[in-house]
Design an enzyme around this catalytic site. Sequence first.
Site, short mmCIF file in Angstrom:
data_model
loop_
_atom_site.label_atom_id
_atom_site.label_comp_id
_atom_site.label_asym_id
_atom_site.label_seq_id
_atom_site.Cartn_x
_atom_site.Cartn_y
_atom_site.Cartn_z
N HIS A 30 6.76 -7.40 4.32
CA HIS A 30 5.91 -6.21 4.08
C HIS A 30 5.38 -6.34 2.65
O HIS A 30 6.08 -6.02 1.69
CB HIS A 30 6.78 -4.96 4.23
CG HIS A 30 6.03 -3.66 4.07
ND1 HIS A 30 6.36 -2.56 4.81
CD2 HIS A 30 5.01 -3.29 3.28
CE1 HIS A 30 5.57 -1.54 4.46
NE2 HIS A 30 4.74 -1.98 3.53
N THR A 62 9.63 -2.39 10.06
CA THR A 62 9.04 -1.94 8.79
C THR A 62 8.14 -0.75 9.10
O THR A 62 7.44 -0.74 10.10
CB THR A 62 8.30 -3.07 8.04
OG1 THR A 62 8.03 -2.61 6.71
CG2 THR A 62 7.03 -3.51 8.70
N CYS A 114 -0.90 -2.03 3.09
CA CYS A 114 0.04 -3.16 3.08
C CYS A 114 -0.10 -3.95 4.38
O CYS A 114 -0.60 -3.45 5.37
CB CYS A 114 1.48 -2.67 2.98
SG CYS A 114 1.90 -1.86 1.43
#
Length: 159
Positions: free
Chosen positions: A45, A22, A28
């Site tokens: 994520h 990711t 995040c």
Amino acid sequence: MKAIVGVADMKVSNNPEESIITYSLGSCIGLVIYDPVVKVGGILHYMLPESSIDKGKAAQRPYMFADSGIPRLFKTAYKMGAVKQRLNIYVAGGAEILDQKGFFNIGKRNYMALKKMFFKNNVMINKENVGGNTNRTVRIEISTGNIYVKTSGSKEVRI
């Protein structure tokens, strides 16, 4: 073979040929779990701490929120044979990128939502790379369970 986890997305695999990655974790959180016995690993994520801020969006995109995405990550891994007590857990992200003064504290709130949920469920984090103000990219190799992190302007390192 690379499986890419986008923003508000999740992937779990037991394919030894696969590596899950990711990109650009700012505020995040990238939550990585891995069971070394059955070689099942996954990455979530998520963007925001609580689905209660937008129930409609949470129903459509449960991986966007900590409280709806985290249980799904664990349950998907369990269905593939993973066992809670064996999981290696790595957390990355939670930075304050666009919010240098900490006005919204999204990164911190994302991290605290995870910590609260883990505390309630007796889950321990093995390693983490959170906070600060840099973007991170995280990758896990399913065959080995090796986890790599890359921060802005630096080389990828195994953690």
